[in-house]
Design a protein around this motif. Structure first.
Motif, PDB file in Angstrom:
ATOM      1  N   VAL A 293     -27.449  -8.321  14.333  1.00 53.36           N
ATOM      2  CA  VAL A 293     -28.116  -7.019  14.249  1.00 53.36           C
ATOM      3  C   VAL A 293     -28.801  -6.603  15.549  1.00 53.36           C
ATOM      4  O   VAL A 293     -29.108  -5.425  15.726  1.00 53.36           O
ATOM      5  CB  VAL A 293     -29.121  -6.944  13.074  1.00 53.36           C
ATOM      6  N   LEU A 294     -29.051  -7.569  16.432  1.00 53.80           N
ATOM      7  CA  LEU A 294     -29.632  -7.260  17.743  1.00 53.80           C
ATOM      8  C   LEU A 294     -28.695  -7.782  18.832  1.00 53.80           C
ATOM      9  O   LEU A 294     -29.011  -8.731  19.533  1.00 53.80           O
ATOM     10  CB  LEU A 294     -31.009  -7.914  17.904  1.00 53.80           C
TER      11      LEU A 294
ATOM     12  N   THR B  51     -35.412  -1.318  18.750  1.00 54.45           N
ATOM     13  CA  THR B  51     -34.380  -1.596  17.751  1.00 54.45           C
ATOM     14  C   THR B  51     -35.007  -2.360  16.598  1.00 54.45           C
ATOM     15  O   THR B  51     -35.636  -3.404  16.800  1.00 54.45           O
ATOM     16  CB  THR B  51     -33.234  -2.413  18.373  1.00 54.45           C
TER      17      THR B  51
ATOM     18  N   ALA C 118     -34.433  -3.862  12.454  1.00 58.41           N
ATOM     19  CA  ALA C 118     -33.453  -4.209  11.423  1.00 58.41           C
ATOM     20  C   ALA C 118     -34.144  -5.044  10.352  1.00 58.41           C
ATOM     21  O   ALA C 118     -35.148  -5.712  10.610  1.00 58.41           O
ATOM     22  CB  ALA C 118     -32.289  -4.978  12.026  1.00 58.41           C
TER      23      ALA C 118
ATOM     24  N   CYS D 195     -32.708  -1.558   4.202  1.00 59.44           N
ATOM     25  CA  CYS D 195     -32.103  -2.760   4.775  1.00 59.44           C
ATOM     26  C   CYS D 195     -30.584  -2.692   4.696  1.00 59.44           C
ATOM     27  O   CYS D 195     -30.019  -2.047   3.829  1.00 59.44           O
ATOM     28  CB  CYS D 195     -32.631  -3.997   4.072  1.00 59.44           C
TER      29      CYS D 195
ATOM     30  N   THR E 139     -29.104  -1.697   7.480  1.00 59.51           N
ATOM     31  CA  THR E 139     -28.854  -0.813   8.620  1.00 59.51           C
ATOM     32  C   THR E 139     -29.808  -1.191   9.744  1.00 59.51           C
ATOM     33  O   THR E 139     -30.803  -1.856   9.520  1.00 59.51           O
ATOM     34  CB  THR E 139     -29.100   0.667   8.253  1.00 59.51           C
ATOM     35  N   SER E 140     -29.495  -0.760  10.931  1.00 56.20           N
ATOM     36  CA  SER E 140     -30.391  -0.928  12.080  1.00 56.20           C
ATOM     37  C   SER E 140     -30.845   0.448  12.507  1.00 56.20           C
ATOM     38  O   SER E 140     -30.135   1.433  12.320  1.00 56.20           O
ATOM     39  CB  SER E 140     -29.679  -1.613  13.246  1.00 56.20           C
ATOM     40  N   ARG E 141     -32.002   0.515  13.108  1.00 52.39           N
ATOM     41  CA  ARG E 141     -32.524   1.788  13.593  1.00 52.39           C
ATOM     42  C   ARG E 141     -32.981   1.612  15.027  1.00 52.39           C
ATOM     43  O   ARG E 141     -33.653   0.640  15.353  1.00 52.39           O
ATOM     44  CB  ARG E 141     -33.699   2.209  12.707  1.00 52.39           C
TER      45      ARG E 141
ATOM     46  N   TYR F  12     -36.691  -7.233  15.511  1.00 53.56           N
ATOM     47  CA  TYR F  12     -36.930  -6.091  16.381  1.00 53.56           C
ATOM     48  C   TYR F  12     -36.780  -6.511  17.830  1.00 53.56           C
ATOM     49  O   TYR F  12     -36.909  -7.677  18.187  1.00 53.56           O
ATOM     50  CB  TYR F  12     -38.318  -5.458  16.149  1.00 53.56           C
TER      51      TYR F  12
END
Length: 183
Positions: free
Chosen positions: A84-85, A121, A123, A148, A150-152, A178
């Protein structure tokens, strides 16, 4: 029947549109339009009656398997964070991740950050939403309840020597991650 005289001098009968002719035309038009209907095949093929071999499309933001949003630990947590990152394009200044129990809140603070534009970022992994709050002193930069799965990414411009305060909380067990990187 009365008629009208044409240029040749012959009498032509006058045509009148009756209510019956109008009703017939409307019924004919309605019958033609009724024949235009869309039929759903419910994923069945025309021959065997079984499901079609074509894959079904789904929304990428909603996982098909609900267990994909269940919190994990250990090596699975590390693998999820890498997913996710992914590698940031810019210089990364701060990264954090972990697990939360239901109704738990975690806080974190960055070192002084140089002036510039940053990507924040965020998640999470949980059956429920996770709340993220990021502030620079008294200025709130992000206040987000993230769905949850998704990532923002939020883009912010920070003044010189900014120090960010981060808070993460959840109403159900959750994983969070993050990253703060300069663009």
């Amino acid at each position: 029947m009365p008629g009208t005289e044409t240029a040749r001098g012959k009498m032509m009968p006058r045509m009148r549109c009756t209510a019956a002719a109008s009703a017939t035309a409307v019924a004919l038009l309605a019958g033609v339009l009724t024949g235009c209907a869309y039929e759903y095949d419910e994923g069945l093929s025309g021959e065997g009656g079984g499901p079609s071999a074509a894959p079904t499309r789904s929304d990428a933001a909603i996982p098909q398997d609900p267990s994909l949003n269940q919190p994990v630990s250990g090596a699975e947590l590390d693998a999820w964070v890498l997913q996710v990152l992914p590698d940031a394009k810019g210089e990364t200044f701060h990264t954090g991740f972990g697990s939360l129990e239901a109704d738990e809140e975690r806080g974190d603070t960055t070192a002084q950050l140089p002036k510039g534009t940053y990507a924040l970022t965020l998640a999470c992994r949980s059956a429920r939403r996770v709340s993220f709050s990021i502030e620079n002193g008294e200025t709130e930069l992000v206040d987000l309840s993230l769905r949850c799965g998704t990532s923002r990414v939020s883009v912010v411009t920070l003044p010189d020597d900014a120090i960010l305060s981060l808070k993460v909380d959840a109403n159900a067990p959750a994983n969070y991650a993050y990253r703060i990187s300069r663009i």
